[in-house]
Design a protein around this motif. Structure first.
Motif, mmCIF file in Angstrom:
data_model
loop_
_atom_site.group_PDB
_atom_site.id
_atom_site.type_symbol
_atom_site.label_atom_id
_atom_site.label_comp_id
_atom_site.label_asym_id
_atom_site.label_seq_id
_atom_site.Cartn_x
_atom_site.Cartn_y
_atom_site.Cartn_z
ATOM 1 N N THR A 11 4.050 10.622 3.499
ATOM 2 C CA THR A 11 4.464 11.910 4.062
ATOM 3 C C THR A 11 4.241 13.008 3.035
ATOM 4 O O THR A 11 4.662 12.878 1.873
ATOM 5 N N ALA A 12 3.606 14.082 3.456
ATOM 6 C CA ALA A 12 3.449 15.280 2.634
ATOM 7 C C ALA A 12 4.256 16.408 3.264
ATOM 8 O O ALA A 12 4.174 16.626 4.477
ATOM 9 N N VAL A 13 5.024 17.101 2.453
ATOM 10 C CA VAL A 13 5.853 18.207 2.919
ATOM 11 C C VAL A 13 5.354 19.483 2.258
ATOM 12 O O VAL A 13 5.185 19.530 1.030
ATOM 13 N N VAL A 14 5.166 20.513 3.059
ATOM 14 C CA VAL A 14 4.744 21.814 2.550
ATOM 15 C C VAL A 14 5.943 22.751 2.601
ATOM 16 O O VAL A 14 6.438 23.066 3.689
ATOM 17 N N GLY A 15 6.421 23.183 1.443
ATOM 18 C CA GLY A 15 7.553 24.104 1.375
ATOM 19 C C GLY A 15 8.733 23.492 0.659
ATOM 20 O O GLY A 15 9.206 22.410 1.025
ATOM 21 N N GLY A 16 9.215 24.188 -0.380
ATOM 22 C CA GLY A 16 10.305 23.676 -1.206
ATOM 23 C C GLY A 16 11.626 24.364 -0.978
ATOM 24 O O GLY A 16 12.516 24.279 -1.829
ATOM 25 N N GLY A 17 11.792 25.053 0.165
ATOM 26 C CA GLY A 17 13.100 25.584 0.527
ATOM 27 C C GLY A 17 13.943 24.491 1.153
ATOM 28 O O GLY A 17 13.578 23.306 1.178
ATOM 29 N N VAL A 198 2.163 14.981 7.905
ATOM 30 C CA VAL A 198 2.298 16.244 7.177
ATOM 31 C C VAL A 198 3.340 17.096 7.884
ATOM 32 O O VAL A 198 3.259 17.310 9.101
ATOM 33 N N LEU A 199 4.313 17.557 7.124
ATOM 34 C CA LEU A 199 5.376 18.412 7.652
ATOM 35 C C LEU A 199 5.245 19.783 7.013
ATOM 36 O O LEU A 199 5.388 19.933 5.793
ATOM 37 N N VAL A 200 4.947 20.780 7.824
ATOM 38 C CA VAL A 200 4.750 22.143 7.331
ATOM 39 C C VAL A 200 6.052 22.908 7.521
ATOM 40 O O VAL A 200 6.412 23.287 8.641
ATOM 41 N N CYS A 201 6.764 23.112 6.420
ATOM 42 C CA CYS A 201 8.064 23.786 6.425
ATOM 43 C C CYS A 201 7.950 25.026 5.544
ATOM 44 O O CYS A 201 8.600 25.141 4.496
ATOM 45 N N SER A 202 7.111 25.945 5.957
ATOM 46 C CA SER A 202 6.676 27.037 5.087
ATOM 47 C C SER A 202 7.546 28.278 5.156
ATOM 48 O O SER A 202 7.236 29.289 4.514
ATOM 49 N N GLY A 203 8.620 28.239 5.934
ATOM 50 C CA GLY A 203 9.572 29.343 5.921
ATOM 51 C C GLY A 203 8.942 30.673 6.258
ATOM 52 O O GLY A 203 8.237 30.825 7.264
ATOM 53 N N ASN A 204 9.167 31.645 5.400
ATOM 54 C CA ASN A 204 8.748 33.014 5.685
ATOM 55 C C ASN A 204 7.235 33.209 5.611
ATOM 56 O O ASN A 204 6.713 34.216 6.074
ATOM 57 N N GLY A 355 -0.555 14.024 13.615
ATOM 58 C CA GLY A 355 -0.151 13.774 12.238
ATOM 59 C C GLY A 355 0.438 14.968 11.523
ATOM 60 O O GLY A 355 0.848 14.856 10.370
ATOM 61 N N VAL A 356 0.518 16.127 12.189
ATOM 62 C CA VAL A 356 1.052 17.349 11.558
ATOM 63 C C VAL A 356 2.167 17.915 12.431
ATOM 64 O O VAL A 356 1.997 18.070 13.644
ATOM 65 N N THR A 357 3.288 18.240 11.804
ATOM 66 C CA THR A 357 4.411 18.870 12.493
ATOM 67 C C THR A 357 4.822 20.116 11.739
ATOM 68 O O THR A 357 5.048 20.063 10.525
ATOM 69 N N VAL A 358 4.906 21.209 12.447
ATOM 70 C CA VAL A 358 5.409 22.466 11.885
ATOM 71 C C VAL A 358 6.883 22.587 12.240
ATOM 72 O O VAL A 358 7.267 22.438 13.405
ATOM 73 N N VAL A 359 7.725 22.837 11.229
ATOM 74 C CA VAL A 359 9.165 23.022 11.437
ATOM 75 C C VAL A 359 9.551 24.366 10.839
ATOM 76 O O VAL A 359 9.372 24.582 9.631
ATOM 77 N N ASN A 360 10.087 25.232 11.658
ATOM 78 C CA ASN A 360 10.401 26.579 11.188
ATOM 79 C C ASN A 360 11.443 27.167 12.142
ATOM 80 O O ASN A 360 11.933 26.514 13.059
ATOM 81 N N GLY A 361 11.797 28.434 11.895
ATOM 82 C CA GLY A 361 12.601 29.176 12.851
ATOM 83 C C GLY A 361 14.068 28.820 12.911
ATOM 84 O O GLY A 361 14.727 29.102 13.907
#
Length: 381
Positions: A11-17, A198-204, A355-361
């Motif tokens: 698992t790769a996570v994008v975003g360190g918030g 891949v989890l894209v948790c890129s916040g703002n 294989g990619v999930t965007v989590v935000n909002g």
């Protein structure tokens, strides 16, 4: 001829918030090899610019409330293992006007899950006994909720990152920018990675990766203003986190209360500036005894970077109406910005490609909801 090394992870996570950290934890607890990328050398966004309130009682009734309670459990687990300050302070919603009291009484009477957790109406005298900052003059009563935790975000976020490394072997890479994701390949300034998920948790930052997803999402940015005092004298402690009547118009938990309409009408007439700027006032503490005060809410695609002192003055004026502090001198002021969904959704979870999930909002409830949300997301992927 040299061959570029391709690193591997489950698992790769994008975003360190907080959202990214929570998803890295959920994946690591499943036994995944996890790598987390954060473009800044340390967290500087919304995850450290908040109250540090794990605020279950304000969340939407039902799934969001249960998610908040699960997040609270995980915060406590991390605290027990790391020594992270996570005070089970609880909260007091203070009512100085009859319409405020009516909303609180209706909420308690109609919301069995919070009653089961110990939320109850208490007298003004009891509120003063529980909260040394509570202003007694004109206080009609209060709602006590024991479920709220107080953490110090500027300490909590780096502590969680270290915990991921030390407890689960997560490869946390601050100062590393993700340039592109074409699953299963993640291209970064530190080389290429292959990951099953891949989890894209890129916040703002929702313009860099999968911009079309965000263009269609309905996300806007919320700008806020906050303040902080110095350490209070003589070891004085806040105790329960505090809020007043305006907060009843901000949190989704109270939206279904019929008494809320009368409160809203009065507030619009008496406090038009506050309503225009989305002001409601919360008071929390830091680990060393400073007090965090705020905040305002402005929603747009882009915001100017400037703080408005009229807003700060309005926040402090409201605070003075329900709380008194030993030392009111302000030592810090800042603005924050986070992505927000304005249609009642509590999160944005989208799979833009296999294989990619965007989590935000998650809006202003990231500290409250992220750990529980991450478990739910990983359970279905």
């Amino acid at each position: 001829m040299a061959i570029n090394q391709v690193h591997r992870a489950d698992t790769a996570v994008v975003g360190g918030g907080i959202v990214g950290l929570a998803h890295a934890l959920a994946a690591a607890r499943r036994g995944d090899r996890v790598v987390l990328f954060e473009r800044d050398t340390y967290a500087v966004g919304a995850s450290i610019r908040n109250f540090g309130m794990i605020w279950a009682v304000g969340q939407q009734r039902g799934a969001a409330y249960r998610r908040a309670l699960r997040s609270r459990e995980i915060w406590q687990e991390i605290s027990a293992k790391t020594g992270l300050w996570a005070a089970p302070a609880g909260s007091l919603h203070l009512a100085h006007r009859p319409d405020e009291l009516a909303v609180l009484e209706e909420f308690v009477a109609t919301t069995e899950p919070v009653r089961e957790r110990g939320t109850a109406m208490i007298t003004a005298a009891e509120a003063v006994r529980r909260g040394p900052a509570v202003r007694e003059e004109g206080l009609l009563g209060a709602m006590w909720s024991p479920t709220e935790l107080n953490v110090d975000p500027r300490r909590a976020i780096p502590t969680i990152a270290r915990y991921l490394v030390e407890e689960y072997g997560v490869d946390v890479r601050f100062g590393t920018t993700v340039r592109d994701v074409s699953a299963p390949v993640v291209s970064t300034t530190a080389g290429e990675w292959r990951a099953d998920r891949v989890l894209v948790c890129s916040g703002n930052d929702f313009a860099t990766l999968y911009p079309q997803v965000f263009a269609e999402s309905g996300l806007v940015r919320c700008k806020l203003q906050m303040l902080r005092t110095g350490v209070q004298p003589g070891g004085w402690q806040l105790g329960p986190m505090l809020c007043g009547g305006l907060t009843l118009l901000h949190y989704a938990a109270f939206e279904d209360c019929t008494a809320r309409a009368a409160l809203d009408a009065r507030m619009r007439e008496e406090l038009p500036f506050h309503r225009e700027h989305g002001i409601h006032v919360l008071l929390s503490a830091t680990a060393d005894g400073r007090l965090t005060i705020g905040d305002s809410h402005a929603y747009a695609a882009t915001h100017d970077p400037f703080a408005d002192e009229r807003i700060n003055a309005a926040i402090l004026g409201c605070l003075d109406g329900f709380a008194h502090l030993p030392d009111t001198r302000i030592t810090e002021r800042w603005t924050g910005c986070y992505p927000s969904l304005r249609d009642g959704r509590t999160e944005l979870v989208v799979d833009p490609e296999p294989g990619v999930t965007v989590v935000n909002g998650v809006g202003g409830a990231g500290m409250t909801l992220s750990f529980g949300l991450a478990e739910e997301v990983l359970a279905t992927r």
